[in-house]
Write an enzyme that holds these catalytic residues in place. Structure first.
Site, mmCIF file in Angstrom:
data_model
loop_
_atom_site.group_PDB
_atom_site.id
_atom_site.type_symbol
_atom_site.label_atom_id
_atom_site.label_comp_id
_atom_site.label_asym_id
_atom_site.label_seq_id
_atom_site.Cartn_x
_atom_site.Cartn_y
_atom_site.Cartn_z
ATOM 1 N N HIS A 176 -1.781 -0.623 -7.618
ATOM 2 C CA HIS A 176 -0.715 0.112 -6.938
ATOM 3 C C HIS A 176 0.055 -0.869 -6.052
ATOM 4 O O HIS A 176 1.274 -0.899 -6.086
ATOM 5 C CB HIS A 176 -1.296 1.269 -6.119
ATOM 6 C CG HIS A 176 -0.248 2.149 -5.489
ATOM 7 N ND1 HIS A 176 -0.510 3.350 -4.900
ATOM 8 C CD2 HIS A 176 1.090 1.982 -5.353
ATOM 9 C CE1 HIS A 176 0.607 3.888 -4.435
ATOM 10 N NE2 HIS A 176 1.591 3.072 -4.690
ATOM 11 N N GLU B 129 7.608 -2.069 -4.469
ATOM 12 C CA GLU B 129 6.432 -2.609 -3.774
ATOM 13 C C GLU B 129 6.801 -3.852 -2.972
ATOM 14 O O GLU B 129 6.317 -4.052 -1.866
ATOM 15 C CB GLU B 129 5.305 -2.912 -4.771
ATOM 16 C CG GLU B 129 4.647 -1.668 -5.357
ATOM 17 C CD GLU B 129 3.947 -0.796 -4.314
ATOM 18 O OE1 GLU B 129 3.234 -1.333 -3.455
ATOM 19 O OE2 GLU B 129 4.131 0.433 -4.357
ATOM 20 N N HIS C 110 6.503 -3.398 0.945
ATOM 21 C CA HIS C 110 5.300 -4.065 1.467
ATOM 22 C C HIS C 110 5.402 -5.599 1.456
ATOM 23 O O HIS C 110 5.115 -6.240 2.454
ATOM 24 C CB HIS C 110 4.068 -3.629 0.658
ATOM 25 C CG HIS C 110 3.821 -2.158 0.690
ATOM 26 N ND1 HIS C 110 3.302 -1.512 1.781
ATOM 27 C CD2 HIS C 110 4.039 -1.184 -0.241
ATOM 28 C CE1 HIS C 110 3.201 -0.216 1.537
ATOM 29 N NE2 HIS C 110 3.644 0.008 0.315
HETATM 30 P P1 5GP Z 1 0.544 8.286 0.177
HETATM 31 O O1 5GP Z 1 1.432 9.345 0.744
HETATM 32 O O2 5GP Z 1 0.397 8.377 -1.313
HETATM 33 O O3 5GP Z 1 -0.745 8.089 0.898
HETATM 34 O O4 5GP Z 1 1.301 6.935 0.429
HETATM 35 C C1 5GP Z 1 2.602 6.795 0.034
HETATM 36 C C2 5GP Z 1 2.971 5.343 0.163
HETATM 37 O O5 5GP Z 1 2.833 4.944 1.529
HETATM 38 C C3 5GP Z 1 2.105 4.390 -0.607
HETATM 39 O O6 5GP Z 1 2.516 4.225 -1.938
HETATM 40 C C4 5GP Z 1 2.252 3.130 0.204
HETATM 41 O O7 5GP Z 1 3.462 2.517 -0.148
HETATM 42 C C5 5GP Z 1 2.335 3.630 1.607
HETATM 43 N N1 5GP Z 1 1.056 3.687 2.352
HETATM 44 C C6 5GP Z 1 0.244 4.753 2.494
HETATM 45 N N2 5GP Z 1 -0.817 4.443 3.267
HETATM 46 C C7 5GP Z 1 -0.686 3.160 3.615
HETATM 47 C C8 5GP Z 1 -1.457 2.255 4.413
HETATM 48 O O8 5GP Z 1 -2.504 2.577 4.978
HETATM 49 N N3 5GP Z 1 -0.982 1.001 4.530
HETATM 50 C C9 5GP Z 1 0.164 0.592 3.952
HETATM 51 N N4 5GP Z 1 0.551 -0.679 4.133
HETATM 52 N N5 5GP Z 1 0.921 1.400 3.214
HETATM 53 C C10 5GP Z 1 0.505 2.667 3.031
#
Ligand code: 5GP
Length: 239
Positions: free
Chosen positions: A63, A126, A130
């Site tokens: 991911h 990505e 990030h």
């Molecule tokens: P989700 O809602 O699926 O948990 O996260 C959505 C998006 O938020 C992920 O695809 C990722 O890009 C980012 N994300 C979620 N949790 C984290 C985290 O703990 N650290 C980081 N760096 N990104 C996160």
């Protein structure tokens, strides 16, 4: 007076250099290396679309590699003129990333011509969200190369299969999943779950932590694990 001014300049310069170093070293604290089980994202309301290269192998896919802070928060979208996504830097990355870092989200309905997901869009996303925030450690090519090397180095599916945990649609203990990964890699993994359209809770993502220096094979104990959103037992869906 002249003497005093000329000695102030190097001091100012040294302070600026020190401040710049502090800023760089405070970019982030560690990385989350996140792998996902493809069918879990396919089982959501949005469904999924396969890449143009076809249905990926039944294996975890990357991911992302996400810079994070020790307090659980994370930087995002650190875009600047120096780090804007450059597709031309992806040419030797593409064949490996098509296998291990494929996209499953479906293109928007407004767009003509496609029921296929778009890998390059995922990689750009990505990087923008990030990768730009760890640009001080890994420039774009190195970011993708390093992440794909991590994926090659850690065969999560094999670790699970070796311990009788199979993607067969049955339920498995999250604690057991954590335990066998810890035995194989030496570090505790974060396990993230999602819910399919029928309400079954599934194994969705496995998160390992990586040292911020991005030295090779530098897994570390996670300073903070991602939110534990799984019950005791979760489905490992067929793909
Ligand atoms: P989700 O809602 O699926 O948990 O996260 C959505 C998006 O938020 C992920 O695809 C990722 O890009 C980012 N994300 C979620 N949790 C984290 C985290 O703990 N650290 C980081 N760096 N990104 C996160």
């Amino acid at each position: 007076m002249k003497m005093a001014n000329s000695s102030i300049i190097p001091i100012k310069f040294l302070i600026l250099v020190a401040l710049a170093n502090i800023c760089v070293s405070q970019d982030f604290d560690f990385f989350y290396f996140v792998q996902q089980w493809p069918s879990s994202s396919c089982d959501t309301k949005q469904g999924c679309c396969f890449p143009q290269t076809g249905k990926p192998a039944s294996n975890f896919t990357v991911h992302g590699l996400w810079p994070n802070f020790n307090n659980g928060s994370f930087p995002s979208n650190c875009k600047s003129v120096e780090n804007s996504f450059d597709e031309s830097k992806m040419s030797d990355i593409v064949p490996r990333a098509e296998t291990s870092w494929a996209a499953f989200s479906c293109p928007s309905k407004k767009k003509t011509n496609s029921t296929n997901s778009d890998n390059m869009k995922l990689w750009k996303h990505e990087w923008d969200k990030h990768g730009t925030c760890s640009h001080s450690v890994l420039h774009q090519h190195a970011y993708f190369d390093f992440t794909l090397n991590l994926k090659d180095h850690i065969d999560l599916l094999q670790i699970l299969l070796n311990n009788g945990i199979k993607p067969d649609g049955k339920n498995y203990s999250v604690e057991k999943i954590r335990q066998v990964i810890k035995e194989a890699i030496g570090f505790k993994a974060g396990i993230r779950c999602n819910t399919d359209v029928s309400g079954n809770i599934q194994l969705n993502e496995i998160v390992l932590c990586v040292d911020k220096s991005a030295a090779s094979r530098s897994f570390i104990e996670c300073p903070v694990l991602p939110d534990a959103n799984c019950p005791d037992n979760v489905e490992f869906p067929i793909f």
